[in-house]
Write a protein that holds these residues in place. Structure first.
Motif: not given
Ligand SMILES: *Cc1c(COP(=O)(O)O)cnc(C)c1O
Length: 374
Positions: A216-221, A226-227
């Protein structure tokens, strides 16, 4: 005199902080450098939780905690009305509804009896789904977790500890940020453990929740950066802030917490009988994010603040307005339930200078001004 003297703290820690910052710059690993993970391990060990996930600030920490448990539209989240705005704001931010609860008149923390009433009321109204409680460790004193945990179990509610001000506090042998299902803190410079900018952390014992928070803290990785598998935030703690916090955590553990206790004790001794000093229940330890006294009424409080200011002693009013009095919540249905304790406290309270580098002479001077009460 400073309300919280960060310059004195820097003077005391200067060589170690300079070295930590220099090393962080030279490594040029500015985002998620090794200092971040090292700090997370130290923080988790200190508070007594399995995992720590750092993030950009204490508000995001709360927001990440709510997101990790999928708190959303239609959910009711119970929160003390007497707190810093962020505790309530994040509930609205995820689409849920904050339900305000009155506080205990002596600890200023969420009142378990009012909490039960609020939960019953929401259940009866059948408009919102009761989902979670955010308990706040106001001014450094842990909330009444033994009582709140019982209610959370009875009503099957998630319990979140907002330990933004509570870091370092204790109940028995258990430290702040280890209570409830999940806990958060803030490293805003003025908090008990602060960095040189914004920072925050979430604490959990569940590996699954930890993994979710890290996504969640990294763009929902997903597994691959990058997925992207969910909607998240960009909320990381900078490497440089982690390096500074490592130095500050060491000082906090070695002597700052102890100094805070000594200063509070001196305040208690010199002020007791003149004004109401902070009430610390048996077995509790406060980290004194604030040292707050109660005056007889608003007039006396405002007069004292003016007098202190004329003698160059800074003081603050936390908080003049409770959540139910905020303009943004004028349509909140719980805002009209009546919060007599919160309203009285906000009229009588005053926070005095408090930090580990205050001298005894300074405390004595402040107390003399208060005791004179011309
Ligand atoms: C400071 C604070 C926050 C928010 O922390 P930030 O790092 O400023 O975002 C949340 N809750 C409480 C009780 C606070 O005092």
């Amino acid at each position: 005199m400073q309300f919280i003297d960060l310059k004195r703290q820097y003077k005391a820690l200067e060589p170690a902080i300079n070295k930590a910052v220099q090393e962080a710059i030279e490594s040029a690993h500015f985002i998620m450098g090794p200092e971040v993970r090292a700090l997370e391990e130290k923080l988790a060990e200190y508070v007594g939780r399995k995992y720590c996930v750092t993030c950009a600030n204490g508000t995001d920490a709360l927001r990440l905690a709510l997101a990790a448990y999928d708190i959303k539209k239609g959910d009711a989240v119970f929160v003390p009305t007497f707190t810093f705005y962020a505790s309530a704001e994040v509930i609205s931010l995820v689409g849920a509804v904050p339900v305000f609860v009155d506080v205990d008149p002596r600890t200023y923390n969420i009142c378990p009896r009012s909490l039960r009433e609020a939960i019953e009321r929401v259940k009866k109204e059948e408009k919102l789904r009761p989902r979670a409680i955010i308990a706040v460790d106001l001014f450094g004193l842990p909330a009444d977790y033994p009582a709140i945990e019982k209610l959370a179990i009875e009503y099957n509610l998630l319990l979140i500890e907002d330990g933004a001000q509570g870091f370092g506090g204790m109940i028995g042998e258990k430290r702040a940020c280890s209570f409830g299902d999940i806990a958060t803190t803030s490293f805003f410079p003025a908090k008990p453990l602060g960095c040189y900018g914004d920072g925050g952390a979430v604490f959990t014992d569940e590996e699954k929740v930890k993994d979710l928070l890290e996504s969640l803290k990294v763009h929902g990785k997903g597994q691959d950066k990058y997925d992207n598998v969910r909607i998240g935030l960009n909320s990381r703690l900078d490497t440089m802030q982690a390096a500074i916090l490592s130095v500050k955590l060491k000082a906090f553990r070695e002597y700052e917490m102890k100094r805070r206790q000594e200063i509070a004790k001196l305040y208690d001794l010199l002020l007791g009988g003149t004004v109401d000093v902070p009430h610390i229940p048996e077995g509790y330890v406060s980290s004194y994010a604030q040292y707050s006294i109660l005056l007889k009424d608003e007039v006396e409080r405002d007069q004292l603040q003016k007098k202190l200011s004329e003698c160059s002693v800074p003081s603050m009013i936390y908080y003049k307005k409770s959540m139910h009095q905020q303009t943004v919540y004028r349509n909140n249905s719980s805002a009209y339930w009546g919060f007599p304790n919160a309203e009285t406290v906000s009229q009588r309270i005053l926070s005095l200078p408090m930090h580990p580098y205050l001298t005894e002479d300074e405390v004595t001077y402040i107390c003399k001004l208060i005791a004179e009460k011309d």
